[in-house]
Write a protein that holds these residues in place. Structure first.
Motif, mmCIF file in Angstrom:
data_model
loop_
_atom_site.group_PDB
_atom_site.id
_atom_site.type_symbol
_atom_site.label_atom_id
_atom_site.label_comp_id
_atom_site.label_asym_id
_atom_site.label_seq_id
_atom_site.Cartn_x
_atom_site.Cartn_y
_atom_site.Cartn_z
ATOM 1 N N LEU A 1 56.164 81.104 0.058
ATOM 2 C CA LEU A 1 54.725 80.879 0.200
ATOM 3 C C LEU A 1 54.371 80.540 1.638
ATOM 4 C CD1 LEU A 1 51.927 80.569 -1.122
ATOM 5 C CD2 LEU A 1 52.513 78.157 -1.555
ATOM 6 N N PHE A 2 55.143 79.650 2.255
ATOM 7 C CA PHE A 2 54.820 79.224 3.616
ATOM 8 C C PHE A 2 55.188 80.281 4.660
ATOM 9 C CE2 PHE A 2 55.405 74.656 1.913
ATOM 10 C CZ PHE A 2 54.109 74.659 1.439
ATOM 11 N N ALA A 3 56.092 81.172 4.305
ATOM 12 C CA ALA A 3 56.351 82.294 5.203
ATOM 13 C C ALA A 3 55.136 83.216 5.238
ATOM 14 C CB ALA A 3 57.587 83.066 4.742
ATOM 15 N N ARG A 4 54.416 83.258 4.136
ATOM 16 C CA ARG A 4 53.201 84.069 4.056
ATOM 17 C C ARG A 4 52.034 83.373 4.736
ATOM 18 N NH1 ARG A 4 49.660 86.899 4.470
ATOM 19 N NH2 ARG A 4 48.708 88.399 3.020
ATOM 20 N N ALA A 5 51.949 82.050 4.546
ATOM 21 C CA ALA A 5 50.859 81.275 5.153
ATOM 22 C C ALA A 5 51.222 79.799 5.112
ATOM 23 C CB ALA A 5 49.548 81.509 4.398
ATOM 24 N N ASN A 6 51.202 79.151 6.273
ATOM 25 C CA ASN A 6 51.552 77.729 6.314
ATOM 26 C C ASN A 6 50.469 76.885 6.980
ATOM 27 O OD1 ASN A 6 51.877 78.448 8.963
ATOM 28 N ND2 ASN A 6 54.007 77.770 9.145
ATOM 29 N N THR A 7 49.264 77.449 7.088
ATOM 30 C CA THR A 7 48.102 76.700 7.580
ATOM 31 C C THR A 7 46.924 77.008 6.664
ATOM 32 O OG1 THR A 7 47.269 78.474 9.023
ATOM 33 C CG2 THR A 7 48.908 76.952 9.970
ATOM 34 N N PRO A 8 45.931 76.126 6.632
ATOM 35 C CA PRO A 8 44.744 76.426 5.821
ATOM 36 C C PRO A 8 44.062 77.715 6.254
ATOM 37 C CG PRO A 8 44.748 74.120 6.474
ATOM 38 C CD PRO A 8 45.851 74.784 7.234
ATOM 39 N N GLN A 9 44.030 77.948 7.563
ATOM 40 C CA GLN A 9 43.376 79.154 8.088
ATOM 41 C C GLN A 9 44.050 80.417 7.570
ATOM 42 O OE1 GLN A 9 44.336 76.498 9.786
ATOM 43 N NE2 GLN A 9 42.760 75.841 11.242
ATOM 44 N N ALA A 10 45.373 80.419 7.538
ATOM 45 C CA ALA A 10 46.098 81.587 7.050
ATOM 46 C C ALA A 10 46.048 81.686 5.529
ATOM 47 C CB ALA A 10 47.550 81.532 7.524
ATOM 48 N N MET A 11 46.159 80.530 4.853
ATOM 49 C CA MET A 11 46.214 80.541 3.392
ATOM 50 C C MET A 11 44.903 81.027 2.778
ATOM 51 S SD MET A 11 48.514 79.848 1.011
ATOM 52 C CE MET A 11 49.625 78.552 1.581
ATOM 53 N N MET A 12 43.774 80.677 3.389
ATOM 54 C CA MET A 12 42.501 81.084 2.805
ATOM 55 C C MET A 12 42.309 82.601 2.844
ATOM 56 S SD MET A 12 39.807 79.900 5.815
ATOM 57 C CE MET A 12 38.401 80.813 5.204
#
Length: 213
Positions: free
Chosen positions: A55-66
């Motif tokens: 999951l964090f390899a895909r997105a590890n910040t709020p900006q990326a996760m959203m």
């Protein structure tokens, strides 16, 4: 023993057994900790730690996760259980963190508990472990041990948290809640307490035989 004497004994024994208390959930900052704690609801820490690297390899910040489609988040976290609810919460809280908190995790109980999927226990873990604010996160395991050790007769985790905060010094809360979790996993599980092996239960109750409560 009086209740304060029992609490002092528990605190002393736990410090002897667990002088170091590494955070069981793998994370790199307050955001990844928040997500990991959210995922740990009705899921083991071991399973969460197996899932979060992808999951964090895909997105590890709020900006990326959203920006990650909710369906993709759901598929990654499916092994943790409750994936529809958790993926929705992760997506929505990430957007809120960006739009309302400048992309950071607020070090504030009320602001944290206002986030989707974040209750008091999750907020307490983040406040204590990410920001060092004294808190006493009480889950069902701590609730169970507090009852076994006769430190609380609370009917729910809210009352148990209140009782434990009165018994233990504020500067012990953050470490102590982890020590109790470690102890429960090693000696005194939800499946039952073996009074012949469980040090604290044996010392406090003089229990000599296995028990289930």
């Amino acid at each position: 023993m009086t209740k304060p004497e029992r609490a002092a004994h528990v605190s002393r024994r736990l410090e002897e057994l667990y002088p170091e208390t590494p955070i069981p959930l793998d994370h790199t900052d307050s955001f990844t900790l928040l997500i990991a704690v959210l995922l740990s609801a009705q899921c083991t820490d071991v399973r969460v730690n197996q899932i979060t690297p992808a999951l964090f390899a895909r997105a590890n910040t709020p900006q990326a996760m959203m920006k990650v489609p909710e369906e993709e988040i759901r598929e990654i976290i499916r092994p943790c259980g409750l994936s529809p609810q958790k993926s929705s919460a992760i997506s929505r809280l990430s957007r809120i963190l960006v739009e309302e908190h400048g992309g950071g995790v607020p070090a504030d109980f009320d602001a944290l508990e206002a986030l989707p999927g974040v209750g008091h226990k999750t907020a307490s873990v983040v406040m204590s472990q990410a920001f060092g604010v004294p808190a006493f996160p009480v889950d069902t395991h701590i609730h169970r041990l507090a009852k076994r050790w006769k430190l609380s007769s609370g009917k729910n985790v809210v009352q148990t948290e209140r009782d434990l905060k009165k018994l233990f010094p504020r500067d012990r809360w953050n470490k102590l809640h982890l020590q109790i979790i470690f102890y429960g996993r090693e000696y005194c599980s939800a499946r039952g307490c073996d009074g012949t092996k469980c040090p604290i239960c044996r010392e406090l109750s003089e229990r000599k035989t296995p028990a289930k409560s």
